[in-house]
Design a protein around this motif. Structure first.
Motif, mmCIF file in Angstrom:
data_model
loop_
_atom_site.group_PDB
_atom_site.id
_atom_site.type_symbol
_atom_site.label_atom_id
_atom_site.label_comp_id
_atom_site.label_asym_id
_atom_site.label_seq_id
_atom_site.Cartn_x
_atom_site.Cartn_y
_atom_site.Cartn_z
ATOM 1 N N SER A 90 -17.812 23.797 -20.912
ATOM 2 C CA SER A 90 -19.281 23.816 -20.927
ATOM 3 C C SER A 90 -19.837 24.550 -22.146
ATOM 4 O O SER A 90 -20.998 24.372 -22.510
ATOM 5 C CB SER A 90 -19.815 24.460 -19.644
ATOM 6 N N ARG A 91 -19.013 25.385 -22.790
ATOM 7 C CA ARG A 91 -19.470 26.145 -23.959
ATOM 8 C C ARG A 91 -19.214 25.412 -25.276
ATOM 9 O O ARG A 91 -19.566 25.934 -26.340
ATOM 10 C CB ARG A 91 -18.756 27.500 -24.001
ATOM 11 N N LEU A 92 -18.593 24.240 -25.203
ATOM 12 C CA LEU A 92 -18.318 23.493 -26.423
ATOM 13 C C LEU A 92 -19.610 22.977 -27.052
ATOM 14 O O LEU A 92 -20.618 22.805 -26.366
ATOM 15 C CB LEU A 92 -17.401 22.308 -26.114
ATOM 16 N N SER A 93 -19.561 22.724 -28.340
ATOM 17 C CA SER A 93 -20.682 22.065 -28.996
ATOM 18 C C SER A 93 -20.830 20.648 -28.432
ATOM 19 O O SER A 93 -19.917 20.125 -27.780
ATOM 20 C CB SER A 93 -20.436 22.007 -30.506
ATOM 21 N N MET A 94 -21.974 20.024 -28.702
ATOM 22 C CA MET A 94 -22.237 18.696 -28.132
ATOM 23 C C MET A 94 -21.176 17.679 -28.554
ATOM 24 O O MET A 94 -20.677 16.902 -27.731
ATOM 25 C CB MET A 94 -23.632 18.215 -28.561
ATOM 26 N N ASN A 95 -20.810 17.702 -29.832
ATOM 27 C CA ASN A 95 -19.826 16.744 -30.323
ATOM 28 C C ASN A 95 -18.459 16.983 -29.690
ATOM 29 O O ASN A 95 -17.784 16.043 -29.250
ATOM 30 C CB ASN A 95 -19.724 16.836 -31.846
ATOM 31 N N ALA A 96 -18.046 18.256 -29.646
ATOM 32 C CA ALA A 96 -16.742 18.589 -29.066
ATOM 33 C C ALA A 96 -16.715 18.261 -27.578
ATOM 34 O O ALA A 96 -15.713 17.746 -27.057
ATOM 35 C CB ALA A 96 -16.431 20.068 -29.289
ATOM 36 N N LYS A 97 -17.818 18.549 -26.878
ATOM 37 C CA LYS A 97 -17.883 18.260 -25.441
ATOM 38 C C LYS A 97 -17.786 16.751 -25.193
ATOM 39 O O LYS A 97 -17.113 16.309 -24.250
ATOM 40 C CB LYS A 97 -19.208 18.783 -24.880
ATOM 41 N N ALA A 98 -18.430 15.948 -26.052
ATOM 42 C CA ALA A 98 -18.370 14.487 -25.895
ATOM 43 C C ALA A 98 -16.936 13.989 -26.081
ATOM 44 O O ALA A 98 -16.475 13.113 -25.343
ATOM 45 C CB ALA A 98 -19.306 13.826 -26.898
ATOM 46 N N ASP A 136 -5.495 19.405 -22.057
ATOM 47 C CA ASP A 136 -5.566 20.855 -22.245
ATOM 48 C C ASP A 136 -5.365 21.232 -23.707
ATOM 49 O O ASP A 136 -6.042 22.115 -24.245
ATOM 50 C CB ASP A 136 -4.506 21.560 -21.388
ATOM 51 N N TRP A 137 -4.412 20.575 -24.361
ATOM 52 C CA TRP A 137 -4.167 20.863 -25.776
ATOM 53 C C TRP A 137 -5.390 20.499 -26.614
ATOM 54 O O TRP A 137 -5.763 21.236 -27.529
ATOM 55 C CB TRP A 137 -2.950 20.078 -26.261
ATOM 56 N N ALA A 138 -5.991 19.349 -26.296
ATOM 57 C CA ALA A 138 -7.189 18.940 -27.033
ATOM 58 C C ALA A 138 -8.314 19.956 -26.840
ATOM 59 O O ALA A 138 -9.036 20.294 -27.789
ATOM 60 C CB ALA A 138 -7.633 17.552 -26.580
ATOM 61 N N LEU A 139 -8.468 20.460 -25.615
ATOM 62 C CA LEU A 139 -9.508 21.456 -25.350
ATOM 63 C C LEU A 139 -9.266 22.719 -26.162
ATOM 64 O O LEU A 139 -10.204 23.297 -26.729
ATOM 65 C CB LEU A 139 -9.549 21.781 -23.853
ATOM 66 N N ARG A 140 -8.023 23.157 -26.228
ATOM 67 C CA ARG A 140 -7.712 24.355 -27.015
ATOM 68 C C ARG A 140 -8.091 24.149 -28.474
ATOM 69 O O ARG A 140 -8.669 25.041 -29.120
ATOM 70 C CB ARG A 140 -6.225 24.684 -26.898
ATOM 71 N N LEU A 141 -7.770 22.983 -29.013
ATOM 72 C CA LEU A 141 -8.109 22.696 -30.403
ATOM 73 C C LEU A 141 -9.615 22.637 -30.615
ATOM 74 O O LEU A 141 -10.144 23.177 -31.594
ATOM 75 C CB LEU A 141 -7.468 21.371 -30.826
ATOM 76 N N LEU A 142 -10.320 21.995 -29.690
ATOM 77 C CA LEU A 142 -11.774 21.865 -29.824
ATOM 78 C C LEU A 142 -12.458 23.234 -29.754
ATOM 79 O O LEU A 142 -13.412 23.496 -30.483
ATOM 80 C CB LEU A 142 -12.316 20.941 -28.730
ATOM 81 N N VAL A 143 -11.968 24.098 -28.878
ATOM 82 C CA VAL A 143 -12.519 25.454 -28.801
ATOM 83 C C VAL A 143 -12.279 26.199 -30.115
ATOM 84 O O VAL A 143 -13.171 26.882 -30.628
ATOM 85 C CB VAL A 143 -11.881 26.220 -27.617
ATOM 86 N N SER A 144 -11.073 26.049 -30.669
ATOM 87 C CA SER A 144 -10.756 26.721 -31.935
ATOM 88 C C SER A 144 -11.604 26.179 -33.075
ATOM 89 O O SER A 144 -12.052 26.927 -33.949
ATOM 90 C CB SER A 144 -9.264 26.534 -32.251
ATOM 91 N N ILE A 145 -11.824 24.858 -33.074
ATOM 92 C CA ILE A 145 -12.652 24.254 -34.125
ATOM 93 C C ILE A 145 -14.078 24.788 -34.048
ATOM 94 O O ILE A 145 -14.691 25.122 -35.062
ATOM 95 C CB ILE A 145 -12.631 22.713 -33.979
ATOM 96 N N ASP A 146 -14.612 24.867 -32.826
ATOM 97 C CA ASP A 146 -15.973 25.381 -32.659
ATOM 98 C C ASP A 146 -16.083 26.850 -33.058
ATOM 99 O O ASP A 146 -17.145 27.307 -33.492
ATOM 100 C CB ASP A 146 -16.412 25.224 -31.196
ATOM 101 N N ALA A 147 -14.978 27.602 -32.885
ATOM 102 C CA ALA A 147 -15.024 29.052 -33.132
ATOM 103 C C ALA A 147 -14.960 29.404 -34.607
ATOM 104 O O ALA A 147 -15.231 30.544 -34.990
ATOM 105 C CB ALA A 147 -13.879 29.744 -32.399
#
Length: 272
Positions: A90-98, A136-147
Motif C-alpha cells: 500500500s506504500r508503493l508509488s502508483m506505478n510500482a503498485k500497478a 515476493d521478490w518483485a515486491l522487494r525490488l519495487l520497494v527498493s526502487i521506490d526507496a
C-alpha cells in the motif's frame, strides 16, 4: 521488506488447554468435582481429576491433534504474512503498485488454471510457493526502487554545479584559499555524481529484474505450467533469488545513504 520470523513449533499442550471446547469441558468437570467433594464422593472426584490429567498428557501427543495445531498455526502465519505484504504494498508509488497488482493477477490466473487440472492439490502444493516467491521478490525490488532517488533533474543540477565550479577554479589564482575550497567542493560534487550514476544503474537493473519476473509469469500463462522442465525452472528460480538478493541489498544500502544525505541537506537549509 522486513523478514518474517521462522515458524516455531506449537506448544501442543497449551493449544489443547486453551481450546474453547476444553475450557467448557473443564468448567463442567470442575463443577462435577466440587459436587463430588461436597457429597464426599472422594473416589469419583479423584477419577475425574485423573481423567483431566490423562487427557492433557495423551491428546497433545496424538498425530492427528498435532496436524490440526500445525495447520491452524500455518494459517495464522499466512494471514499475518498476507496482511504485512498488503501493508507494504500500500506504500508503493502508483506505478510500482500497478505493476505489483498485475503480478498478483497473473499469479491468481495461474492458480485458477491449476485448479482446473487433474490432481489440482498436487499441482497447487508444487506451484503456489513458487508463484508466491516470484511475487515476493518483485515486491522487494519495487520497494527498493521506490526507496532510492535517481531523478534526471537532480543529475543535471549536479552536472551544472560541477561545470560552474570548474569555471570558478580556472578563474582563481593558484594557491588561493578560495580555489582550494572550491576544489574540495568540486571533488565532493563529483563524488555525488558518481554515487548518482551507481544508483541509477542499480535502479535500472532492478527494473529489468522486475520485467524478467513479469515475463516469466506471462510465459507460464502462455505455455502452461506443465510444459516447463522442472530442473531448468528450479535453476532459473535460484538464479533469480541470487540476483534479487544482491540488488535488494545494494539498493537498500544506497537508500540509507540517500536518507542520510537528505537529512544533511535539510540541516543546511536551516543554517545548522
Amino acid at each position: 521488506m522486513p523478514p518474517l520470523k521462522p515458524q516455531e513449533t506449537p506448544n501442543y499442550r497449551r493449544e489443547l488447554f486453551d481450546h474453547p471446547l476444553h475450557k467448557t469441558a473443564l468448567a463442567i468437570l470442575a463443577v462435577l468435582v466440587l459436587v463430588c467433594l461436597w457429597r464426599r464422593l472422594w473416589p469419583i472426584a479423584l477419577i475425574l481429576a485423573m481423567a483431566e490429567v490423562l487427557f492433557l498428557l495423551i491428546v497433545p501427543r496424538l498425530p492427528g491433534f498435532r496436524r490440526t495445531c500445525d495447520a491452524r498455526q500455518a494459517s495464522d502465519v499466512a494471514s499475518k504474512r498476507a496482511a504485512m505484504l498488503d501493508q507494504i504494498a500500500s506504500r508503493l508509488s502508483m506505478n510500482a503498485k500497478a505493476r505489483y497488482d498485475g503480478l498478483l493477477r497473473s499469479r491468481a490466473k495461474l492458480l485458477d488454471v491449476l485448479r482446473a487440472q487433474p490432481s489440482p492439490d498436487v499441482l497447487e502444493a508444487l506451484w503456489t510457493p513458487r508463484l508466491t516467491r516470484l511475487c515476493d521478490w518483485a515486491l522487494r525490488l519495487l520497494v527498493s526502487i521506490d526507496a532510492t532517488r535517481a531523478d534526471a533533474h537532480d543529475q543535471r543540477a549536479l552536472e551544472s554545479e560541477a561545470e560552474q565550479l570548474v569555471r570558478d577554479i580556472d578563474a582563481l589564482e593558484q594557491g588561493s584559499a578560495t580555489r582550494t575550497l572550491k576544489a574540495q567542493k568540486l571533488e565532493m560534487t563529483r563524488g555525488r555524481l558518481d554515487r548518482f550514476s551507481k544508483i541509477k544503474d542499480q535502479r535500472d537493473a532492478a527494473i529489468v529484474q522486475v520485467e524478467i519476473i513479469e515475463g516469466l509469469l506471462d510465459e507460464l500463462l502462455a505455455k502452461g505450467l506443465a510444459s516447463h522442465d522442472e530442473s531448468a525452472f528450479c535453476a532459473q528460480l535460484e538464479l533469480l533469488r541470487g540476483q534479487v538478493d544482491a540488488l535488494g541489498d545494494s539498493l537498500g544500502h544506497m537508500a540509507q545513504e540517500q536518507s542520510a544525505a537528505q537529512a544533511l541537506d535539510a540541516l543546511k537549509s536551516l543554517n545548522l
